[in-house]
Enzyme design. Sequence first.
Site, PDB file in Angstrom:
ATOM      1  NE  ARG A 165      -2.800   0.361   3.508  1.00  0.00           N
ATOM      2  CZ  ARG A 165      -2.114   0.547   4.633  1.00  0.00           C
ATOM      3  NH1 ARG A 165      -1.358   1.604   4.794  1.00  0.00           N
ATOM      4  NH2 ARG A 165      -2.197  -0.342   5.607  1.00  0.00           N
ATOM      5  CE1 TYR A 221     -16.410  14.625 -12.342  1.00  0.00           C
ATOM      6  CE2 TYR A 221     -15.743  14.091 -10.105  1.00  0.00           C
ATOM      7  CZ  TYR A 221     -16.204  13.699 -11.353  1.00  0.00           C
ATOM      8  OH  TYR A 221     -16.441  12.366 -11.591  1.00  0.00           O
ATOM      9  CG  ASP A 255     -10.066  18.748 -10.982  1.00  0.00           C
ATOM     10  OD1 ASP A 255      -9.333  18.382 -11.918  1.00  0.00           O
ATOM     11  OD2 ASP A 255     -11.088  18.132 -10.629  1.00  0.00           O
TER      12      ASP A 255
HETATM   13  C1  PLP Z   1     -13.657  12.842 -13.965  1.00  0.00           C
HETATM   14  C2  PLP Z   1     -13.217  13.978 -13.164  1.00  0.00           C
HETATM   15  C3  PLP Z   1     -12.834  13.821 -11.834  1.00  0.00           C
HETATM   16  C4  PLP Z   1     -12.962  12.518 -11.114  1.00  0.00           C
HETATM   17  O1  PLP Z   1     -12.167  11.503 -11.634  1.00  0.00           O
HETATM   18  P1  PLP Z   1     -12.572   9.972 -11.425  1.00  0.00           P
HETATM   19  O2  PLP Z   1     -11.338   9.250 -11.781  1.00  0.00           O
HETATM   20  O3  PLP Z   1     -13.732   9.718 -12.336  1.00  0.00           O
HETATM   21  O4  PLP Z   1     -12.950   9.798  -9.993  1.00  0.00           O
HETATM   22  C5  PLP Z   1     -12.367  14.926 -11.159  1.00  0.00           C
HETATM   23  N1  PLP Z   1     -12.288  16.130 -11.739  1.00  0.00           N
HETATM   24  C6  PLP Z   1     -12.658  16.318 -13.015  1.00  0.00           C
HETATM   25  C7  PLP Z   1     -12.539  17.679 -13.603  1.00  0.00           C
HETATM   26  C8  PLP Z   1     -13.151  15.262 -13.767  1.00  0.00           C
HETATM   27  O5  PLP Z   1     -13.552  15.469 -15.020  1.00  0.00           O
END
Ligand code: PLP
Length: 393
Positions: free
Chosen positions: A57, A110, A183
């Site tokens: 892990r 998101y 993000d």
């Molecule tokens: C898809 C997405 C996520 C989440 O990713 P997952 O791998 O689906 O959990 C987070 N931020 C943005 C902008 C996304 O498009």
Amino acid sequence: MVKEKPSTLAPETRLVTAGHDYAEHGFVNPAVYHASTVRYRDVETLMSGAQPYKYGRRGTPTSRALDTAIADLEGGHDARLAPSGLSAITTALLGLVRAGDHILVTDAVYRPARAFCDTMLARLGVETTYYDPRIGAAELAGLIRPNTRLLYTESPGSQTMEVQDLPALADVAHRHGLSVLIDNTWATGRFFRAFEHGADVVVTAATKYIVGHSDAMLGAIVGTAEIWPQLEEAHLTLGECAGPDDAYLGLRGLRTLDVRLERHMRNALEIADWLKSRPEVEDVLHPALPGATGHNLWARDFTGASGLFSVVLKPAPREAVAAMLDGLSLFGMGFSWGGYESLVIPFNPSGYRTATTWTHKGPALRFHIGLEHTDDLKADLDEGFKRLAATAG
Ligand SMILES: *Cc1c(COP(=O)(O)O)cnc(C)c1O
């Protein structure tokens, strides 16, 4: 543990070489370590804590190769993998806040991240204020309270594609002692150097362009050296890790990220430009398109664009939109994006945004433009528009 590459290497070269030190025996790629237990040679080694790998892990050469490569891609100090993009977001947030804190989150976040703030973070005593993604620095300063801990950004915003003025917002946030998270899934570090624009933390859904083939779930948390201990502790304490095969798929995808992104960008710009000329289309929300909302900020701060953008159609009945989308043969309908294939999904942000008002009357569609030939994609959409018109009557 991250070996610094000389910064003179170009991004394309770094994507191909970062993390190579984890491959052994002359092989180009690292082994896929399926591992839980790691054996220690003797008590001295066990007690000293000096053994680099302790338990599955906590990292294997496979996961460390991708950690290193993603840290390099984003330009951060180090990175850790999570089993999904969403888990990267929630882990980073839990590492940065404590009960009694207040955080500022973009209204275009998101949506599942918003759900995390509204449910679990709220239960843990962390209050969230959503702000207009296009807020100015002065207005943002007005939202900061003595207990505000974090500025959460996402640029361009999910679905509605607002570009944020990260340098200006980060400057205000830092002057008030906040940490800044972004993000960076849309642009990746290849097209937006978030740390150089004021971010302290980058979270990314590697599920999208890094994996790039719609065949694995993966996330990553990246940070500056200053904030890294908080992120590393959260990752360790929450027991986050990614499966070895998924980590390997992420690393494999990363090696071709540059060429894929370049084609996604070119195809998406061509389709966006074509859509703009269609009589059925009211607005194209693609910041890299000249004249589009947010284009100036994008041109100032970004070095490229990926394949995801949105379109607002002129008002049309739901059945007409359904007829258009249901009959598409190359565009699939599905959440997620970043794979090699084209996708479209209808959306309506008015139901859950709280700091902004969606004023468009017509239906909205989010497109992900894949690696198909654009002539084929246009033909598919052209047929769709014919069905839209026929059903709308
Ligand atoms: C898809 C997405 C996520 C989440 O990713 P997952 O791998 O689906 O959990 C987070 N931020 C943005 C902008 C996304 O498009």
